[in-house]
Write a protein that holds these residues in place. Structure first.
Motif, mmCIF file in Angstrom:
data_model
loop_
_atom_site.group_PDB
_atom_site.id
_atom_site.type_symbol
_atom_site.label_atom_id
_atom_site.label_comp_id
_atom_site.label_asym_id
_atom_site.label_seq_id
_atom_site.Cartn_x
_atom_site.Cartn_y
_atom_site.Cartn_z
ATOM 1 N N VAL A 144 62.087 -9.245 56.817
ATOM 2 C CA VAL A 144 63.414 -9.468 56.189
ATOM 3 C C VAL A 144 62.941 -9.029 54.754
ATOM 4 C CG1 VAL A 144 64.297 -11.317 57.436
ATOM 5 C CG2 VAL A 144 62.746 -12.053 55.778
ATOM 6 N N PHE A 145 63.851 -8.682 54.118
ATOM 7 C CA PHE A 145 64.003 -8.163 52.617
ATOM 8 C C PHE A 145 64.999 -9.049 51.754
ATOM 9 C CE2 PHE A 145 63.080 -4.720 55.679
ATOM 10 C CZ PHE A 145 62.265 -4.003 54.832
ATOM 11 N N ASP B 281 68.075 -8.215 57.057
ATOM 12 C CA ASP B 281 66.969 -8.038 57.992
ATOM 13 C C ASP B 281 66.726 -6.597 58.149
ATOM 14 O OD1 ASP B 281 69.182 -6.781 59.429
ATOM 15 O OD2 ASP B 281 69.236 -8.343 61.080
ATOM 16 N N ALA B 282 65.830 -5.995 58.998
ATOM 17 C CA ALA B 282 65.431 -4.722 58.983
ATOM 18 C C ALA B 282 66.465 -3.613 59.472
ATOM 19 C CB ALA B 282 64.291 -4.722 59.711
ATOM 20 N N TYR B 283 67.531 -4.228 59.918
ATOM 21 C CA TYR B 283 68.809 -3.457 60.359
ATOM 22 C C TYR B 283 69.717 -3.399 59.166
ATOM 23 C CZ TYR B 283 66.550 -4.073 64.943
ATOM 24 O OH TYR B 283 65.540 -4.007 65.952
ATOM 25 N N LEU C 73 63.392 -17.644 56.104
ATOM 26 C CA LEU C 73 62.269 -17.271 55.829
ATOM 27 C C LEU C 73 61.116 -17.730 56.469
ATOM 28 C CD1 LEU C 73 62.517 -16.747 51.656
ATOM 29 C CD2 LEU C 73 63.032 -15.065 53.648
ATOM 30 N N GLU C 74 60.822 -19.026 56.927
ATOM 31 C CA GLU C 74 59.945 -19.569 57.521
ATOM 32 C C GLU C 74 59.211 -18.911 58.642
ATOM 33 O OE1 GLU C 74 57.356 -22.767 57.429
ATOM 34 O OE2 GLU C 74 59.243 -22.839 56.275
ATOM 35 N N GLY C 75 57.955 -18.529 58.271
ATOM 36 C CA GLY C 75 56.995 -17.791 58.975
ATOM 37 C C GLY C 75 57.346 -16.356 59.402
ATOM 38 N N ARG C 76 58.215 -15.814 58.336
ATOM 39 C CA ARG C 76 58.385 -14.509 58.565
ATOM 40 C C ARG C 76 57.588 -13.594 57.714
ATOM 41 N NH1 ARG C 76 63.804 -13.938 60.669
ATOM 42 N NH2 ARG C 76 63.344 -11.769 60.454
ATOM 43 N N LEU C 77 57.551 -12.240 57.936
ATOM 44 C CA LEU C 77 57.056 -11.386 56.866
ATOM 45 C C LEU C 77 58.270 -10.854 55.978
ATOM 46 C CD1 LEU C 77 54.869 -9.265 56.022
ATOM 47 C CD2 LEU C 77 56.085 -7.615 57.851
ATOM 48 N N VAL C 78 57.941 -11.110 54.697
ATOM 49 C CA VAL C 78 59.086 -10.890 53.785
ATOM 50 C C VAL C 78 58.392 -9.624 52.658
ATOM 51 C CG1 VAL C 78 60.297 -12.004 51.831
ATOM 52 C CG2 VAL C 78 59.535 -13.388 53.709
ATOM 53 N N LEU D 133 68.682 -1.446 48.864
ATOM 54 C CA LEU D 133 67.974 -0.300 48.510
ATOM 55 C C LEU D 133 66.590 -0.160 48.972
ATOM 56 C CD1 LEU D 133 68.714 2.616 47.215
ATOM 57 C CD2 LEU D 133 68.228 1.488 44.845
ATOM 58 N N THR D 134 66.021 -1.183 48.622
ATOM 59 C CA THR D 134 64.475 -1.489 48.940
ATOM 60 C C THR D 134 64.389 -1.266 50.646
ATOM 61 O OG1 THR D 134 64.329 -3.294 47.287
ATOM 62 C CG2 THR D 134 62.690 -3.108 49.463
ATOM 63 N N LEU D 135 65.273 -1.713 51.398
ATOM 64 C CA LEU D 135 65.203 -1.670 52.834
ATOM 65 C C LEU D 135 65.206 0.106 52.988
ATOM 66 C CD1 LEU D 135 65.155 -2.129 55.847
ATOM 67 C CD2 LEU D 135 67.885 -2.496 55.261
ATOM 68 N N GLU D 136 66.319 0.741 52.530
ATOM 69 C CA GLU D 136 66.295 2.413 52.501
ATOM 70 C C GLU D 136 65.236 2.936 51.960
ATOM 71 O OE1 GLU D 136 68.977 3.712 54.152
ATOM 72 O OE2 GLU D 136 69.587 1.686 54.718
ATOM 73 N N LEU D 137 64.485 2.570 51.061
ATOM 74 C CA LEU D 137 63.411 3.294 50.610
ATOM 75 C C LEU D 137 62.112 2.922 51.664
ATOM 76 C CD1 LEU D 137 61.784 4.453 48.289
ATOM 77 C CD2 LEU D 137 61.286 2.205 47.496
ATOM 78 N N VAL D 138 61.933 1.681 52.240
ATOM 79 C CA VAL D 138 60.952 1.479 53.328
ATOM 80 C C VAL D 138 61.353 2.309 54.652
ATOM 81 C CG1 VAL D 138 60.225 -0.205 54.976
ATOM 82 C CG2 VAL D 138 60.358 -0.730 52.241
#
Length: 259
Positions: free
Chosen positions: A28-29, A50-52, A99-104, A182-187
């Motif tokens: 998640v971002f 999320d990643a989508y 956020l709990e237990g997630r990759l952020v 924008l961070t998601l799009e960059l990744v």
């Protein structure tokens, strides 16, 4: 709240692989806007996607103190804007569940993570167990522009990084939703990059100057010699070898004529 230190990628290939892993793991971002940068500052806007690209949370937050004018100058958020916004404890349960237990992932995750932590502390709320990673450091390694510090690469502002990757910026930055997406799009752009082609340095002089000199903290203009060293160009063979060959041929013709 765990924060696995994000190391600079050792190559563009490593940065590409890292971004692909983030997306495949359903990261998640997060982005936050705050009252300032100090230890007593707090969140005034929070967005999580999320990643989508689905918006999981997007909300203004009413702080415990007035928003300083200097903060408003950066993010445009006024005290009037947050007057009827929920306070952080009201949003906390939803943030924790997401956020709990997630990759952020965040652009400058050290800052966003700290702001989430100190806002929790301000209200006496438990910290959230999540693993944070930094898109800014990953992009710095992806670009690979060296600095005077050993094993470190130059950091770029989010807007500059997006422009360098050819990502269009449709909305004004320094708002949580815009920065988050924008961070998601960059990744995603880094994840789609052809790592081997990028690592080969197939850019021309103009492109290289633009990428290394824009917002360069050293303000030193790249030189042609530096570009040649970077691309490892080989100088074409000089004309001396051709002249020597012609001289030998002339001598052979003269000897044959005399004989």
């Amino acid at each position: 709240m765990h924060c696995v230190k994000t190391h600079y990628p050792r190559s563009r290939e490593e940065a590409v692989v890292r971004c692909r892993e983030w997306l495949s793991k359903g990261a998640v971002f997060v982005d936050t806007e705050t009252t300032g940068l100090n230890k007593d500052d707090e969140i005034i806007e929070n967005c999580i996607v999320d990643a989508y690209g689905a918006i999981l949370l997007d909300s203004l937050v009413k702080p415990t103190k007035p928003i300083p004018p200097e903060a408003t100058m950066i993010n445009g958020i006024t005290n009037k804007d947050v007057m009827r916004a929920p306070k952080w404890p009201t949003l906390y349960d939803k943030v924790r569940i997401i956020l709990e237990g997630r990759l952020v992932i965040a652009y400058n995750s050290a800052f966003d993570r700290r702001m989430v932590c100190q806002t929790n502390e301000k209200y006496g709320l438990a910290q959230i167990n999540a693993t944070w990673q930094c898109a800014m450091i990953t992009y710095a390694g992806f670009r690979g522009v060296p600095t005077s510090k050993k094993n470190r690469f130059k950091h770029f502002k989010l807007g500059v990084a997006a422009q360098q990757m050819g990502i269009g910026i449709e909305t004004e930055l320094h708002r949580s939703k815009a920065d988050c997406l924008l961070t998601l799009e960059l990744v995603k752009a880094m994840a789609k990059a052809e790592a081997k082609k990028l690592a080969a340095g197939g850019e021309d002089w103009t492109t290289w100057v633009a990428s290394t000199s824009k917002d360069d903290v050293s303000h030193r203009k790249p030189t042609r010699d530096a570009f040649n060293r970077k691309t490892q160009r080989k100088k074409p063979a000089g004309c001396g070898g051709v002249a020597a060959t012609l001289f030998v041929l002339v001598l052979l013709v003269m000897v044959a004529f005399i004989v």
